[in-house]
Design an enzyme around this catalytic site. Structure first.
Site, mmCIF file in Angstrom:
data_model
loop_
_atom_site.group_PDB
_atom_site.id
_atom_site.type_symbol
_atom_site.label_atom_id
_atom_site.label_comp_id
_atom_site.label_asym_id
_atom_site.label_seq_id
_atom_site.Cartn_x
_atom_site.Cartn_y
_atom_site.Cartn_z
ATOM 1 N N GLY A 206 0.837 -1.194 0.000
ATOM 2 C CA GLY A 206 0.000 0.000 0.000
ATOM 3 C C GLY A 206 0.870 1.241 0.000
ATOM 4 C CB CYS A 207 0.206 4.640 1.255
ATOM 5 S SG CYS A 207 1.047 6.213 1.506
ATOM 6 C CG PHE A 208 6.015 5.017 -0.594
ATOM 7 C CD1 PHE A 208 5.457 6.220 -0.212
ATOM 8 C CD2 PHE A 208 6.702 4.978 -1.796
ATOM 9 C CE1 PHE A 208 5.577 7.366 -0.989
ATOM 10 C CE2 PHE A 208 6.837 6.113 -2.591
ATOM 11 C CZ PHE A 208 6.269 7.307 -2.178
ATOM 12 C CD1 TRP A 209 4.904 8.656 2.241
ATOM 13 C CD2 TRP A 209 2.826 9.419 2.581
ATOM 14 N NE1 TRP A 209 4.704 9.705 1.389
ATOM 15 C CE2 TRP A 209 3.438 10.205 1.573
ATOM 16 C CE3 TRP A 209 1.526 9.711 2.953
ATOM 17 C CZ2 TRP A 209 2.784 11.265 0.953
ATOM 18 C CZ3 TRP A 209 0.880 10.760 2.338
ATOM 19 C CH2 TRP A 209 1.503 11.532 1.346
ATOM 20 N N GLY A 210 3.075 4.563 5.155
ATOM 21 C CA GLY A 210 2.707 3.710 6.276
ATOM 22 C C GLY A 210 3.629 2.511 6.420
#
Length: 173
Positions: A11-15
């Site tokens: 998913g979103c690489f930030w998380g």
């Protein structure tokens, strides 16, 4: 210290970065793009769905402090690997679930881990597992995003029980 590298997309690489940055034994992380056809893509290009790249996190770890199998358990616990081209509210091929390995041993371990993890899910795991392709670091403003912006992740969580079972944190009384 024996340092290894693996690349995860969940998913979103930030998380994904937020979670793995906190795992004891992880010595470095870097968000970026991998698995597509466009060299040196920008975030805007990846979001256009024309590059084939996934948002990923390159994880460097000391395998004397944390095993590859422990990292795989964190990976399976932090997202829903049965979702195709999405994770929670984020939709698109850049959010697909992937494991890009650095060694033949990691490749075999990741495939075996996927088989074990499948027992916990009612739908087929969609996670792609293969040797690591070229990794392209994301723009600086994406690195350590939550730390820089004072936010917390909105769709990645690792249950404390998983961290305790993997010996990554002490068990609570």
């Amino acid at each position: 210290m024996a340092t290894q590298t693996v690349t995860f997309g969940a998913g979103c690489f930030w998380g994904v970065e937020y979670v793995f940055r906190r795992v004891p034994g992880v010595t470095g992380v870097e968000v970026g793009y991998a698995g597509g056809i466009t060299p040196n893509p920008t975030y805007q290009e990846v979001c256009s769905h024309t590059t084939g790249h996934a948002e990923v996190l390159r994880v460097m770890f000391d395998d004397e402090q944390v095993s590859f199998d422990q990292l795989l358990e964190v990976f399976w616990a932090m997202h829903d690997p049965t979702q195709v081209n999405r994770q929670g509210p984020d939709v698109g091929d850049q959010y697909r679930s992937v494991i890009f390995t650095s060694t033949d041993e990691q490749l075999a371990a990741a495939k075996a881990s996927k088989e074990r993890a499948q027992e916990r899910f009612n739908r087929p795991i969609a996670t792609e597992i293969r040797e690591a392709p070229e990794f392209y670091p994301a723009e600086d403003y994406h690195q350590a995003y939550y730390e820089k912006n004072g936010h917390t992740p909105y769709c990645h969580v690792v249950p404390v029980k998983v961290l305790e079972e993997q010996g990554l944190i002490p068990a609570r009384g």
